[in-house]
Design a protein around this motif. Structure first.
Motif, PDB file in Angstrom:
ATOM      1  N   ALA A  81      -9.390 -11.782   4.653  1.00 44.15           N
ATOM      2  CA  ALA A  81      -8.532 -11.142   5.652  1.00 44.15           C
ATOM      3  C   ALA A  81      -8.021 -12.159   6.669  1.00 44.15           C
ATOM      4  O   ALA A  81      -6.859 -12.099   7.098  1.00 44.15           O
ATOM      5  CB  ALA A  81      -9.293 -10.025   6.353  1.00 44.15           C
ATOM      6  N   LEU A  82      -8.873 -13.101   7.030  1.00 40.92           N
ATOM      7  CA  LEU A  82      -8.451 -14.153   7.945  1.00 40.92           C
ATOM      8  C   LEU A  82      -7.422 -15.061   7.275  1.00 40.92           C
ATOM      9  O   LEU A  82      -6.416 -15.449   7.892  1.00 40.92           O
ATOM     10  CB  LEU A  82      -9.653 -14.982   8.397  1.00 40.92           C
ATOM     11  CG  LEU A  82      -9.334 -16.221   9.244  1.00 40.92           C
ATOM     12  CD1 LEU A  82      -8.636 -15.829  10.538  1.00 40.92           C
ATOM     13  CD2 LEU A  82     -10.609 -17.018   9.535  1.00 40.92           C
ATOM     14  N   LEU A  83      -7.650 -15.392   6.007  1.00 43.38           N
ATOM     15  CA  LEU A  83      -6.701 -16.238   5.278  1.00 43.38           C
ATOM     16  C   LEU A  83      -5.333 -15.574   5.214  1.00 43.38           C
ATOM     17  O   LEU A  83      -4.301 -16.215   5.487  1.00 43.38           O
ATOM     18  CB  LEU A  83      -7.232 -16.518   3.872  1.00 43.38           C
ATOM     19  CG  LEU A  83      -6.314 -17.308   2.940  1.00 43.38           C
ATOM     20  CD1 LEU A  83      -5.971 -18.669   3.526  1.00 43.38           C
ATOM     21  CD2 LEU A  83      -6.959 -17.461   1.556  1.00 43.38           C
ATOM     22  N   GLY A 111      -7.867  -7.837   0.307  1.00 45.72           N
ATOM     23  CA  GLY A 111      -8.703  -6.660   0.164  1.00 45.72           C
ATOM     24  C   GLY A 111      -9.222  -6.502  -1.242  1.00 45.72           C
ATOM     25  O   GLY A 111      -9.461  -7.482  -1.958  1.00 45.72           O
ATOM     26  N   SER A 112      -9.356  -5.251  -1.658  1.00 43.98           N
ATOM     27  CA  SER A 112      -9.838  -4.925  -3.006  1.00 43.98           C
ATOM     28  C   SER A 112      -8.750  -4.276  -3.849  1.00 43.98           C
ATOM     29  O   SER A 112      -9.007  -3.834  -4.968  1.00 43.98           O
ATOM     30  CB  SER A 112     -11.068  -4.013  -2.936  1.00 43.98           C
ATOM     31  OG  SER A 112     -12.153  -4.683  -2.341  1.00 43.98           O
ATOM     32  N   VAL A 131      -7.600 -12.523  -1.799  1.00 46.17           N
ATOM     33  CA  VAL A 131      -6.192 -12.614  -1.413  1.00 46.17           C
ATOM     34  C   VAL A 131      -5.373 -12.560  -2.696  1.00 46.17           C
ATOM     35  O   VAL A 131      -5.739 -13.170  -3.707  1.00 46.17           O
ATOM     36  CB  VAL A 131      -5.904 -13.919  -0.648  1.00 46.17           C
ATOM     37  CG1 VAL A 131      -4.407 -14.146  -0.492  1.00 46.17           C
ATOM     38  CG2 VAL A 131      -6.573 -13.874   0.719  1.00 46.17           C
ATOM     39  N   ARG A 132      -4.270 -11.834  -2.661  1.00 46.23           N
ATOM     40  CA  ARG A 132      -3.417 -11.719  -3.841  1.00 46.23           C
ATOM     41  C   ARG A 132      -2.009 -12.209  -3.521  1.00 46.23           C
ATOM     42  O   ARG A 132      -1.382 -11.749  -2.570  1.00 46.23           O
ATOM     43  CB  ARG A 132      -3.340 -10.268  -4.318  1.00 46.23           C
ATOM     44  CG  ARG A 132      -2.537 -10.085  -5.609  1.00 46.23           C
ATOM     45  CD  ARG A 132      -2.421  -8.616  -5.988  1.00 46.23           C
ATOM     46  NE  ARG A 132      -1.580  -7.867  -5.057  1.00 46.23           N
ATOM     47  CZ  ARG A 132      -1.464  -6.543  -5.061  1.00 46.23           C
ATOM     48  NH1 ARG A 132      -2.162  -5.822  -5.923  1.00 46.23           N
ATOM     49  NH2 ARG A 132      -0.663  -5.934  -4.195  1.00 46.23           N
ATOM     50  N   ALA A 133      -1.532 -13.145  -4.331  1.00 50.84           N
ATOM     51  CA  ALA A 133      -0.142 -13.595  -4.264  1.00 50.84           C
ATOM     52  C   ALA A 133       0.575 -13.071  -5.498  1.00 50.84           C
ATOM     53  O   ALA A 133       0.059 -13.191  -6.615  1.00 50.84           O
ATOM     54  CB  ALA A 133      -0.067 -15.118  -4.215  1.00 50.84           C
TER      55      ALA A 133
END
Length: 458
Positions: A351-353, A368-369, A390-392
């Motif tokens: 979340a920080l990233l 998140g999930s 993290v998702r890109a």
């Protein structure tokens, strides 16, 4: 492929499929403004310019669909009917399939769940998106274990179907994972299911924007997808499939448009698509979907896929080179996938990233999930990965420079940490303070945002 060739392909695709907001500049916490790098396409993609233009052209003619004699209503009705036929062609539906407009994929599967014949057994894999897990729980649902390979998925499904008794059965499966982007063996799953007399429902939410769909050729029974995933964020989705279960089921919504006749004491419901589309339909959303899928098809899937695969390889190669970064894969790397990559950086909270990528670098990602809690728990148990990531995600508007910006930013944060201070607020990690100005939106955002949600100022 050289960087020059990659940029040339991206420029050509951008010309053919221009996005609203493709040149958007956003503020950073340090006071600078930068072009927004939108790497959150898997969640909600912006509108194609030609989609927005077509919706704008229709707006003056907006009127009641199927209910008005005025010229505006005639135009709106004809546009809505034509949108249904374009959606039919886009998914490769059979001539006798129904094509329904819904709100989104979640709504489509809730509709289908409400239409299952009594006693139907639903089989789905535990790693599915919540939209393909939760709607079926109102009846008899069997959750198959997350498979170690595509072949393992087919074996598990075959064994589970063999163990069922007589009665209706439905296999509900994704086309592409919203966590890893990996493609599932849809045609083979359909073959196994039909060998045992079961039907197949395909969750194409993450597939429809990246690959052509042909449910008739694949022998898939039902398919659902969302407009906001295919560059038509106007509040509509699609469910297509055989008419028999849908015509026999009670209407999804009780109301005008779903009826043939109403008396004080009784009602005669209609059949066909109208049975489950009571009330005034989201005509603009339906037309937006038709405009979007027409533009994607006209551009050519080979061109779209080549562009996205080049960027996917660039992203994976770059992430692999950063110390402390680990990506998530369900199966071995190299399996066919769309441009979705989830990853973690050692000792950096996801979340920080994500917050730092946005606030300090103008890059949009998701953390998140990902509405796939059981799948993320599986990764945690199997690989010792964090349950959050993290998702890109990549789309037609993504460029090589977007990927490179993300890689540079992740490398910097992995090495030095975030440069700004952050606090948890409303369940989100937010810059503290957050000096970034918001657009006024005609006064809608001129005051504080109350009631929680994702707002970092309230």
């Amino acid at each position: 492929m050289s960087a020059t060739q990659t940029h040339a392909h991206a420029d050509e695709l951008e010309r053919l499929l221009e996005l609203v907001g493709g040149d958007l500049e956003v503020p950073l916490v340090g006071g600078e403004w930068v072009r927004y790098a939108n790497l959150d396409m898997a969640a909600s993609a912006p509108a194609l310019r030609q989609v927005a233009d077509i919706v704008a052209e229709l707006l003056p003619y907006y009127g009641s669909v199927h209910r008005g004699a005025g010229f505006a209503s005639v135009v709106s009705t004809e546009a809505y009917i034509r949108a249904r036929e374009i959606a039919r062609g886009f998914v490769g539906a059979r001539e006798d399939d129904l094509v329904l407009f819904t709100r989104n994929t979640t709504d489509a599967f809730n509709l289908l769940a409400s239409a299952l014949p009594p006693g139907t057994t639903v089989l789905t894999f535990a790693g599915e998106h919540h939209a393909n897990l939760l709607p079926w729980r109102r009846g008899d649902v069997r959750h198959l274990p997350i498979p170690a390979s595509p072949a393992d998925a087919l074996d598990a499904l075959d064994a589970a179907l063999r163990g069922l008794g007589a009665g209706d059965a439905l296999v509900a499966v994704t086309g592409a994972s919203n966590v890893t982007g990996e493609l599932w063996p849809i045609q083979e799953i359909a073959q196994v299911a039909h060998r045992h007399g079961a039907r197949v429902a395909l969750d194409a939410a993450q597939l429809a924007a990246h690959r052509p769909i042909d449910i008739a050729a694949w022998d898939v029974d039902y398919v659902a997808f969302s407009g906001h995933k295919v560059y038509a964020p106007y509040g509509a989705g699609v469910l297509a499939g055989p008419a028999d279960w849908l015509d026999a089921a009670p209407p999804y919504l009780a109301g005008g448009g779903a009826v043939r006749n109403v008396t004080v004491d009784d009602v005669e419901w209609t059949t066909g698509a109208a049975r489950h589309e009571a009330g005034t339909p989201a005509a603009l959303g339906a037309v937006a979907i038709a405009a979007a899928v027409s533009a994607l098809s006209a551009t050519g899937w080979e061109r779209i896929q080549a562009h996205e695969q080049e960027l996917l390889e660039r992203l994976l190669t770059g992430l692999d080179a950063i110390g402390g970064v680990r990506t998530y894969e369900l199966w071995e790397r190299g399996h066919d996938r769309v441009g979705v990559v989830s990853f973690n950086v050692a000792d950096v909270d996801p979340a920080l990233l994500a917050a730092a990528l946005s606030a300090e670098h103008g890059i949009g990602v998701r953390d998140g999930s990902f509405c796939a809690h059981p799948l993320m728990e599986h990764f945690a148990a199997r690989d010792g990965r964090p349950r959050q990531a993290v998702r890109a995600s990549i789309g037609v508007g993504t460029s090589a420079s977007d990927i490179d910006r993300l890689l540079r930013a992740v490398e910097r944060i992995a090495r030095d940490g975030a440069s700004w201070s952050y606090v948890e607020h409303n369940g989100y990690v937010c810059p503290d303070p957050d000096p970034r100005p918001r657009p006024a939106l005609g006064g809608l955002l001129s005051g504080p945002v109350a009631g929680g949600g994702s707002a970092c100022r309230g």
